[in-house]
Write a protein that holds these residues in place. Structure first.
Motif, mmCIF file in Angstrom:
data_model
loop_
_atom_site.group_PDB
_atom_site.id
_atom_site.type_symbol
_atom_site.label_atom_id
_atom_site.label_comp_id
_atom_site.label_asym_id
_atom_site.label_seq_id
_atom_site.Cartn_x
_atom_site.Cartn_y
_atom_site.Cartn_z
ATOM 1 N N ARG A 70 30.583 45.345 43.919
ATOM 2 C CA ARG A 70 31.139 45.059 45.250
ATOM 3 C C ARG A 70 31.518 46.359 45.961
ATOM 4 N NH1 ARG A 70 33.513 40.287 47.421
ATOM 5 N NH2 ARG A 70 34.815 40.709 49.241
ATOM 6 N N LEU A 71 32.111 47.290 45.216
ATOM 7 C CA LEU A 71 32.561 48.541 45.805
ATOM 8 C C LEU A 71 31.394 49.445 46.178
ATOM 9 C CD1 LEU A 71 34.886 50.509 46.525
ATOM 10 C CD2 LEU A 71 34.784 51.311 44.147
ATOM 11 N N MET A 72 30.413 49.573 45.284
ATOM 12 C CA MET A 72 29.343 50.550 45.470
ATOM 13 C C MET A 72 28.109 49.970 46.173
ATOM 14 S SD MET A 72 30.870 53.127 44.294
ATOM 15 C CE MET A 72 29.523 54.294 44.407
ATOM 16 N N ARG A 73 27.865 48.682 45.984
ATOM 17 C CA ARG A 73 26.651 48.089 46.536
ATOM 18 C C ARG A 73 26.939 46.963 47.527
ATOM 19 N NH1 ARG A 73 22.028 49.636 44.039
ATOM 20 N NH2 ARG A 73 22.225 50.849 42.127
ATOM 21 N N GLY A 74 28.219 46.722 47.767
ATOM 22 C CA GLY A 74 28.579 45.728 48.769
ATOM 23 C C GLY A 74 28.300 44.290 48.367
ATOM 24 N N TRP A 75 28.323 44.005 47.051
ATOM 25 C CA TRP A 75 28.072 42.631 46.611
ATOM 26 C C TRP A 75 29.148 41.705 47.164
ATOM 27 C CZ3 TRP A 75 26.149 41.303 41.069
ATOM 28 C CH2 TRP A 75 24.861 41.845 40.892
ATOM 29 N N GLN A 76 28.713 40.686 47.870
ATOM 30 C CA GLN A 76 29.610 39.665 48.381
ATOM 31 C C GLN A 76 28.897 38.325 48.320
ATOM 32 O OE1 GLN A 76 30.641 40.957 52.348
ATOM 33 N NE2 GLN A 76 32.296 42.271 51.634
ATOM 34 N N GLY A 77 29.602 37.291 48.757
ATOM 35 C CA GLY A 77 28.968 35.999 48.923
ATOM 36 C C GLY A 77 28.472 35.368 47.647
ATOM 37 N N ARG A 78 27.248 34.836 47.708
ATOM 38 C CA ARG A 78 26.713 34.031 46.618
ATOM 39 C C ARG A 78 26.595 34.812 45.309
ATOM 40 N NH1 ARG A 78 23.962 29.288 46.116
ATOM 41 N NH2 ARG A 78 22.517 29.142 44.357
ATOM 42 N N ARG A 79 26.110 36.055 45.374
ATOM 43 C CA ARG A 79 25.960 36.838 44.146
ATOM 44 C C ARG A 79 27.301 37.058 43.474
ATOM 45 N NH1 ARG A 79 22.303 42.010 45.569
ATOM 46 N NH2 ARG A 79 23.772 42.041 47.315
ATOM 47 N N ALA A 80 28.318 37.388 44.258
ATOM 48 C CA ALA A 80 29.645 37.610 43.692
ATOM 49 C C ALA A 80 30.204 36.315 43.106
ATOM 50 C CB ALA A 80 30.586 38.161 44.758
ATOM 51 N N ALA A 81 29.977 35.189 43.799
ATOM 52 C CA ALA A 81 30.462 33.902 43.304
ATOM 53 C C ALA A 81 29.803 33.537 41.980
ATOM 54 C CB ALA A 81 30.213 32.817 44.345
ATOM 55 N N MET A 82 28.502 33.740 41.878
ATOM 56 C CA MET A 82 27.791 33.436 40.642
ATOM 57 C C MET A 82 28.270 34.323 39.498
ATOM 58 S SD MET A 82 25.789 30.907 41.336
ATOM 59 C CE MET A 82 24.677 30.900 39.937
ATOM 60 N N PHE A 83 28.525 35.583 39.811
ATOM 61 C CA PHE A 83 29.022 36.512 38.791
ATOM 62 C C PHE A 83 30.425 36.100 38.340
ATOM 63 C CE2 PHE A 83 28.738 40.496 36.583
ATOM 64 C CZ PHE A 83 27.402 40.862 36.681
ATOM 65 N N SER A 84 31.252 35.640 39.272
ATOM 66 C CA SER A 84 32.598 35.182 38.942
ATOM 67 C C SER A 84 32.549 33.975 38.018
ATOM 68 C CB SER A 84 33.360 34.835 40.223
ATOM 69 O OG SER A 84 34.578 34.188 39.945
ATOM 70 N N ILE A 85 31.638 33.065 38.291
ATOM 71 C CA ILE A 85 31.489 31.873 37.444
ATOM 72 C C ILE A 85 31.025 32.275 36.044
ATOM 73 C CG2 ILE A 85 30.129 29.769 37.128
ATOM 74 C CD1 ILE A 85 30.176 29.488 40.216
ATOM 75 N N ALA A 86 30.062 33.194 35.970
ATOM 76 C CA ALA A 86 29.592 33.678 34.667
ATOM 77 C C ALA A 86 30.717 34.371 33.908
ATOM 78 C CB ALA A 86 28.418 34.634 34.857
ATOM 79 N N GLY A 87 31.531 35.141 34.628
ATOM 80 C CA GLY A 87 32.657 35.814 33.996
ATOM 81 C C GLY A 87 33.643 34.834 33.394
ATOM 82 N N PHE A 88 33.907 33.736 34.099
ATOM 83 C CA PHE A 88 34.848 32.750 33.556
ATOM 84 C C PHE A 88 34.257 32.053 32.335
ATOM 85 C CE2 PHE A 88 37.224 28.644 33.675
ATOM 86 C CZ PHE A 88 38.474 29.187 33.398
ATOM 87 N N GLY A 89 32.918 31.911 32.304
ATOM 88 C CA GLY A 89 32.290 31.403 31.091
ATOM 89 C C GLY A 89 32.571 32.307 29.903
ATOM 90 N N ALA A 90 32.533 33.629 30.134
ATOM 91 C CA ALA A 90 32.863 34.579 29.072
ATOM 92 C C ALA A 90 34.334 34.466 28.672
ATOM 93 C CB ALA A 90 32.546 36.003 29.525
ATOM 94 N N VAL A 91 35.206 34.225 29.659
ATOM 95 C CA VAL A 91 36.628 34.028 29.363
ATOM 96 C C VAL A 91 36.802 32.833 28.436
ATOM 97 C CG1 VAL A 91 38.845 33.302 30.344
ATOM 98 C CG2 VAL A 91 37.519 35.098 31.465
ATOM 99 N N LEU A 92 36.142 31.722 28.750
ATOM 100 C CA LEU A 92 36.275 30.519 27.936
ATOM 101 C C LEU A 92 35.755 30.736 26.516
ATOM 102 C CD1 LEU A 92 35.277 27.711 30.468
ATOM 103 C CD2 LEU A 92 37.572 28.369 29.713
ATOM 104 N N PHE A 93 34.652 31.483 26.395
ATOM 105 C CA PHE A 93 34.152 31.753 25.046
ATOM 106 C C PHE A 93 35.108 32.676 24.297
ATOM 107 C CE2 PHE A 93 31.673 33.780 21.733
ATOM 108 C CZ PHE A 93 31.056 32.684 21.158
ATOM 109 N N THR A 94 35.661 33.663 24.998
ATOM 110 C CA THR A 94 36.638 34.555 24.370
ATOM 111 C C THR A 94 37.847 33.763 23.892
ATOM 112 O OG1 THR A 94 35.941 36.378 25.798
ATOM 113 C CG2 THR A 94 38.084 36.588 24.733
ATOM 114 N N TYR A 95 38.252 32.784 24.693
ATOM 115 C CA TYR A 95 39.448 31.991 24.389
ATOM 116 C C TYR A 95 39.183 30.970 23.288
ATOM 117 C CZ TYR A 95 43.742 29.375 25.586
ATOM 118 O OH TYR A 95 44.968 28.750 25.568
#
Length: 278
Positions: A238-263
């Motif tokens: 987001r900082l270096m390449r300006g990722w916003q919108g759909r790509r950022a949302a999809m990445f956020s969802i994938a990240g929470f999947g990793a959180v759930l597996f970690t938990y």
């Protein structure tokens, strides 16, 4: 009245709040939204009361410690962190429709803790590795981070729904604009990243105190680091390449999947953090 009963009641209060938020969203009723907020506050108060009483009960049993040592207790705190964080967001930004995705997450955490036959609510003595002053700092920072990621996950789902169903004439949903949802998601990810970083650092110090090494590639440690890198990548992009919108949302969802597996997922693997499955 014991803590388990209070927390079981709190589960249904969170469920009522989640239902009211969804109803307010579907039927566009501001009055339902206000009732939902008050119900959410009542759930938080019950959650705090149950958590505090459980802490007091550990002292009555002669094993006094913060109730953060097993899966049941961590889920109780996770639900509390999600609910408090969401209510702060609503109070600050005034977008109650977010509660339709955030409050159900608090309810699901409490429901899993209170209603799952595989999770015991019995108060247990601390394992030797958990007898450290770092326990509270490590668990609280990690789970505030997890809660922020959970809210970001809910916001990302709303963003994708808004993008999918909105039209130039408007869908009629009283949802925040995609720009607001994207910005709030970014803020929640930053908050979660800061607290997860603090959690990993305090965990490393605690590991050195308990086992004589800062890092041992235990499954929980490894997946915490993977989760950290996922969110670090999102923030960097987001900082270096300006990722916003759909790509950022999809990445956020994938990240929470990793959180759930970690938990949850790593509790199925052998390791020094296997106490998390209790």
């Amino acid at each position: 009245m014991n803590s388990s009963l209070i927390l079981s009641i709190t589960t249904f209060v969170y469920g009522a709040a989640a239902f009211l938020y969804i109803a307010a969203w579907v039927f566009h009723k501001d009055a339902l939204g206000r009732i939902a907020f008050r119900t959410g506050v009542a759930g938080v108060l019950g959650n705090v009361a149950g958590f505090g009483l459980r802490w007091a009960e550990t002292y009555q049993l002669g094993i006094g410690h913060a109730p953060l040592s097993n899966l049941y207790e961590s889920l109780v705190f996770f639900a509390l962190a999600i609910a408090v964080l969401y209510l702060i967001v609503e109070k600050k930004y005034g977008h109650p429709t977010i509660g339709a995705v955030a409050m159900p997450l608090a309810f699901l955490a409490m429901a899993y803790a209170s209603l799952s036959p595989n999770i015991s609510d019995r108060i247990q003595p601390l394992l030797p590795a958990l007898k450290s002053n770092w326990l509270i700092a490590h668990v609280i920072t990690c789970f505030i981070g997890y809660a922020a990621f959970a809210v970001a996950f809910g916001l990302s789902l709303m963003f994708l729904a808004k993008r999918e169903h909105d039209s130039p004439q408007g869908s009629g949903w009283k949802m925040p604009s995609p720009r607001v949802l994207d910005e709030l998601t970014h803020q929640m990810v930053m908050l979660g990243f800061l607290f997860l970083t603090a959690g990993i650092i305090t965990g490393a110090v605690w590991a050195n105190s308990a086992w004589g090494r800062y890092w041992g590639w235990d499954p929980k440690e490894t997946w915490s680091l993977i989760t950290w890198f996922i969110y670090a990548t999102l923030l960097h992009a987001r900082l270096m390449r300006g990722w916003q919108g759909r790509r950022a949302a999809m990445f956020s969802i994938a990240g929470f999947g990793a959180v759930l597996f970690t938990y949850f997922g790593v509790n199925l693997l052998p390791g020094l953090h296997s106490y998390g499955s209790m």
